[in-house]
Design an enzyme around this catalytic site. Sequence first.
Site, PDB file in Angstrom:
ATOM      1  N   LYS A 297       0.831  -1.211   0.000  1.00 54.41           N
ATOM      2  CA  LYS A 297       0.000   0.000   0.000  1.00 54.41           C
ATOM      3  C   LYS A 297       0.860   1.253   0.000  1.00 54.41           C
ATOM      4  O   LYS A 297       0.500   2.252  -0.617  1.00 54.41           O
ATOM      5  CB  LYS A 297      -0.932   0.020   1.220  1.00 54.41           C
ATOM      6  CG  LYS A 297      -2.104  -0.928   1.096  1.00 54.41           C
ATOM      7  CD  LYS A 297      -3.198  -0.568   2.090  1.00 54.41           C
ATOM      8  CE  LYS A 297      -4.389  -1.500   1.942  1.00 54.41           C
ATOM      9  NZ  LYS A 297      -5.430  -1.244   2.946  1.00 54.41           N
TER      10      LYS A 297
ATOM     11  N   LYS B  29      -6.485 -10.243  -5.877  1.00 53.74           N
ATOM     12  CA  LYS B  29      -7.747 -10.398  -5.142  1.00 53.74           C
ATOM     13  C   LYS B  29      -8.796  -9.364  -5.574  1.00 53.74           C
ATOM     14  O   LYS B  29      -8.455  -8.216  -5.831  1.00 53.74           O
ATOM     15  CB  LYS B  29      -7.445 -10.227  -3.649  1.00 53.74           C
ATOM     16  CG  LYS B  29      -8.578 -10.566  -2.718  1.00 53.74           C
ATOM     17  CD  LYS B  29      -8.162 -10.352  -1.264  1.00 53.74           C
ATOM     18  CE  LYS B  29      -9.300  -9.719  -0.498  1.00 53.74           C
ATOM     19  NZ  LYS B  29      -9.022  -9.447   0.894  1.00 53.74           N
TER      20      LYS B  29
ATOM     21  N   LYS C 170     -12.736  -4.027  -3.027  1.00 50.89           N
ATOM     22  CA  LYS C 170     -13.751  -2.976  -3.156  1.00 50.89           C
ATOM     23  C   LYS C 170     -13.132  -1.638  -3.500  1.00 50.89           C
ATOM     24  O   LYS C 170     -13.810  -0.730  -3.945  1.00 50.89           O
ATOM     25  CB  LYS C 170     -14.645  -2.887  -1.913  1.00 50.89           C
ATOM     26  CG  LYS C 170     -13.949  -2.734  -0.575  1.00 50.89           C
ATOM     27  CD  LYS C 170     -14.984  -2.651   0.543  1.00 50.89           C
ATOM     28  CE  LYS C 170     -14.667  -3.362   1.827  1.00 50.89           C
ATOM     29  NZ  LYS C 170     -13.330  -3.458   2.325  1.00 50.89           N
TER      30      LYS C 170
END
Length: 331
Positions: A112, A194, A197
């Site tokens: 991230k 993956k 959202k």
Amino acid sequence: MKKQILSGIQPSGILTLGNYLGALRNWVKIQNDYDCKFFVADLHSITVDQDPEQLRKNIKSVIMQYLACGLDPEKNTIFIQSHVHEHAELGWILNCSTYMGELSRMTQFKDKSKKQENVKVGLFDYPVLMAADILLYDADFVPVGQDQKQHLEIARDIAKRFNSTYKKEIFKLPEGYITENTAKIMSLQEPTKKMSKSDENKEATIFLLDDRATVLKKVKKAVTDSENVIKYSEEKPGIKNLMNIYSAVTDKTYSQIEEEFKGIGYGKFKEDVASAISDILDPIQEKYNQMLLPENDEYIKNICKKGADVAQKIAQEKLKEVYEAVGFVTK
Ligand code: TRP
């Protein structure tokens, strides 16, 4: 005494089909057998930028999606993380039992932070807050996906270290909760990644609230290969993902699916996958829309309030023990 289970999802958008098949559906299954707490991890979500108005909407929406998916507020404790301030407080204490080095090794942080210019301390500290979430409630099991396993490991390490520093078994060591046939759902556009959202590419993700036409459109556009053969193989990540989804929503095995689509091309397969997904989503959306009605506002608020009250009682007790152990004095 039932064993304790705790898990949470960040309110960073509408939940995905992956959240449902990989997590929520199993939570619904286990809610009778365990003492479960499910929360909305709003404190975690601000470790990356959020628009305040959107966040407010998302938090309420995730609670409603929990309920729409079948989590029973009578059987479970459902709450919003920031309503129980003990999470942040224990997070601080645990910061003082955590090493920079071990946080630097977290793969999620590395991934991230690579994508951002100004990496926030909160993002670095994320696993410590997550440890606090878990350790406050003496969770026996924490249902988490593969990507969160490292965070669970560090929670155990922190708990062990704290217990040994203060020579008292304050924290229970949590275990992962791995359910059988938990589907790992991948992005429709990059099937080795993956389904998320917060994916920038909205076509990569099926959201719980996508209508039939949208689901069909996204599945039709899903990345596959040029073989036109429905076969379960590591070399065909796109088809493998669609088969995984189809298997998860229909309970059919891979060989049954291969049999069903023998000699049939990707076009028809995708239509059937999309339709099977929507058959699962329709009743969830119906319940969700019900909850959106203004007359249900109070009902939802009350669930969160009741949940937070129950959680806070337990959290307070634990934090008191912790404060005593570290040497703080009472008022
Ligand atoms: N980090 C989890 C995720 O992104 C969410 C989370 C926060 C969580 N605190 C938790 C999950 C405690 C389980 C237990 O999926």
